[in-house]
Every structure is written in structure tokens, then in C-alpha cells.
Write an enzyme that holds these catalytic residues in place. Sequence first.
Site, PDB file in Angstrom:
ATOM      1  N   ASP A   1       1.592 -15.710 -37.140  1.00 56.13           N
ATOM      2  CA  ASP A   1       0.822 -15.887 -38.365  1.00 56.13           C
ATOM      3  C   ASP A   1       0.702 -14.505 -39.036  1.00 56.13           C
ATOM      4  OD1 ASP A   1      -1.126 -16.904 -40.242  1.00 56.13           O
ATOM      5  OD2 ASP A   1      -2.656 -15.927 -39.009  1.00 56.13           O
TER       6      ASP A   1
ATOM      7  N   GLU B   1      -7.646 -10.241 -45.188  1.00 53.24           N
ATOM      8  CA  GLU B   1      -8.560 -11.129 -45.916  1.00 53.24           C
ATOM      9  C   GLU B   1      -9.735 -10.386 -46.550  1.00 53.24           C
ATOM     10  OE1 GLU B   1      -7.926 -14.021 -46.782  1.00 53.24           O
ATOM     11  OE2 GLU B   1      -6.604 -14.971 -45.341  1.00 53.24           O
TER      12      GLU B   1
ATOM     13  N   ASP C   1      -1.830 -13.608 -42.148  1.00 55.19           N
ATOM     14  CA  ASP C   1      -3.215 -13.252 -42.513  1.00 55.19           C
ATOM     15  C   ASP C   1      -4.137 -13.262 -41.308  1.00 55.19           C
ATOM     16  OD1 ASP C   1      -3.289 -12.890 -45.406  1.00 55.19           O
ATOM     17  OD2 ASP C   1      -2.618 -14.970 -45.471  1.00 55.19           O
TER      18      ASP C   1
ATOM     19  N   ARG D   1      -8.196 -23.146 -52.049  1.00 61.57           N
ATOM     20  CA  ARG D   1      -9.516 -22.534 -51.832  1.00 61.57           C
ATOM     21  C   ARG D   1     -10.240 -22.400 -53.166  1.00 61.57           C
ATOM     22  NH1 ARG D   1      -8.130 -17.697 -48.806  1.00 61.57           N
ATOM     23  NH2 ARG D   1      -7.603 -19.276 -47.290  1.00 61.57           N
TER      24      ARG D   1
ATOM     25  N   GLY E   1      -4.712 -20.191 -50.866  1.00 61.41           N
ATOM     26  CA  GLY E   1      -5.600 -19.619 -51.865  1.00 61.41           C
ATOM     27  C   GLY E   1      -5.864 -20.533 -53.053  1.00 61.41           C
TER      28      GLY E   1
ATOM     29  N   ASP F   1      -4.747 -16.302 -35.312  1.00 65.73           N
ATOM     30  CA  ASP F   1      -6.084 -15.700 -35.298  1.00 65.73           C
ATOM     31  C   ASP F   1      -7.196 -16.721 -35.504  1.00 65.73           C
ATOM     32  OD1 ASP F   1      -5.341 -16.077 -38.079  1.00 65.73           O
ATOM     33  OD2 ASP F   1      -7.136 -14.935 -38.574  1.00 65.73           O
TER      34      ASP F   1
END
Length: 242
Positions: A4, A13, A6, A51, A48, A171
Site C-alpha cells: 500500500d 495523509e 498512503d 471522501r 479522495g 497500514d
Amino acid sequence: MVFDVDGTLVDSERHGHRVAFNLAFEEFGLPYRWEEEAYGELLRVTGGRRRIEGYLAEQGMGPEREALAGELHRRKTAIMTELIEQGRIAARPGVDRLLAGLTDAGCGLAVATTGSRSWVERVLARCTPGIDFTVVVTGDDVAARKPDPEAYTRAVELLGLVPEEVVAVEDSAEGLASAVGAGLRCAAVVNGYTADHDLDAADLVLDGFGDPGCPARVLADPRGTGCTGVLDAATLGRLLEP
Ligand code: XBP
Ligand code: MG
């Protein structure tokens, strides 16, 4: 190995995407500002553009939010790319060491992210120089973003492997669900935003990649890898054992 981006390869972030979203809101004359702590909750919506759109809906905006979210996200992506070029985004400590070790071990490397290709390519070039990710699957390449398994399924296929031969490094709970849903074993390396996520399904959990002399904390090691806090190629390889 499939990584991954981010929050995993790069700390992007808190001082990256969040800042870029806020600058885009400001340029558009909108009153919204995403504070550091509240952004942790917003992150549970991956992608994004989604979001922003979800947030605009919460603010009571009608159907016009769809087009506005698209415009805001385009500008946010351009700002994020500028932040990357300014050197404001860095690889997490220990990432260079791990990627170099995996390369020396002849491991095929891939990326599976829900972020957008234009900035992802720039961040990989700047923050993991000289590392050859043979496969890069981004949010632009999938119909369904994490926690859907599609990004990992696609990455494994493009590597020419089967899920049983591949370990994911993630993460977050959303990323873990995506990797596990695709049939991969998964090491989770948490950060400030994801330390309280439910990562029970992970095969190994650390609070950093660690470096010799500066090990990370091993938070869970259900497969008994014996990891002492420095995540390396041998440890990730042990996650593939039956
Ligand atoms: C990352 C994301 C992305 C980034 C922003 O999740 O959800 O949306 O926050 O990037 P993961 P974009 O680490 O699980 O891939 O604005 O390009 O979507
Ligand atoms: Mg992530």
C-alpha cells in the site's frame, strides 16, 4: 510483495493529502477545513473524491455535490503533486532498507493503492528512488476501492502469481480487508491514524518498519515469525509458510 502507499510506504495523509484538501477548499472559497484529528475519521472513506463527496453530503449539499467533488479533487490532486515535488512527503523510516532487501532477494514488487495514479507515480519516483515496482495498481485502475479486494487481486494477476505466493503490507483496517479478501497474507505497519484500527486478521502487526538499533514494536505475531521489530525480507517470507 504488494505494498500500500498512503500511510504505509509514505507518511502522506496528515501533512500531505489533508493539507491539499484544505488548500483546495480555500481556493474554491469554501469554509471547510479538515483538522488533523477529525481527518482520521474521514480517512475511513477511501478515495479522495468519495471522501469529499461524502463530506459535502454530510454538510447538507444536494446533487450538485457530485460535480463539485470532482473539481475539488482535481485541484487537490494537483496541489498534492506540488507538495511531493517540493519534497514535503517522505518514505516512512525503514522503508528504504526493506525495499532494498526485497530487491536483493529477487522479490517482485508491486503497489496496490486507492490513491490516484498521477500523484502516486510522482511519490514513488521521489520517495522510493531506484526501486522497480513492476506493477502499480491505483484507484484509477479499479471499479471498487479498498476495502474491496479488487486492487490486490489485480496486482497479483499482473505479477503473474497466485495469492498464496504474495504478502501484502498495509497500514489500515480497510487495506487489510482488501488484502485478506484477495487471499493474501498481510503484515500491518500502523501509524498515528491507524493504531486503533481492528487488525485482528493481520498475520503480523508492527508500529513501524524498524531499523537495526531502532526497532519498532511488534504488536502481534500470530504466525510466530519471531520478528524482533525490524521488518525484513526474511520475516515477510516466513508469512508465506503454511
Ligand atoms: C488511501 C486513500 C486515498 C488518499 C487520497 O487509502 O484512501 O484516497 O487518502 O488519495 P489506501 P486520492 O492507503 O488504503 O490506498 O485523493 O488520490 O484518492
Ligand atoms: Mg493506506
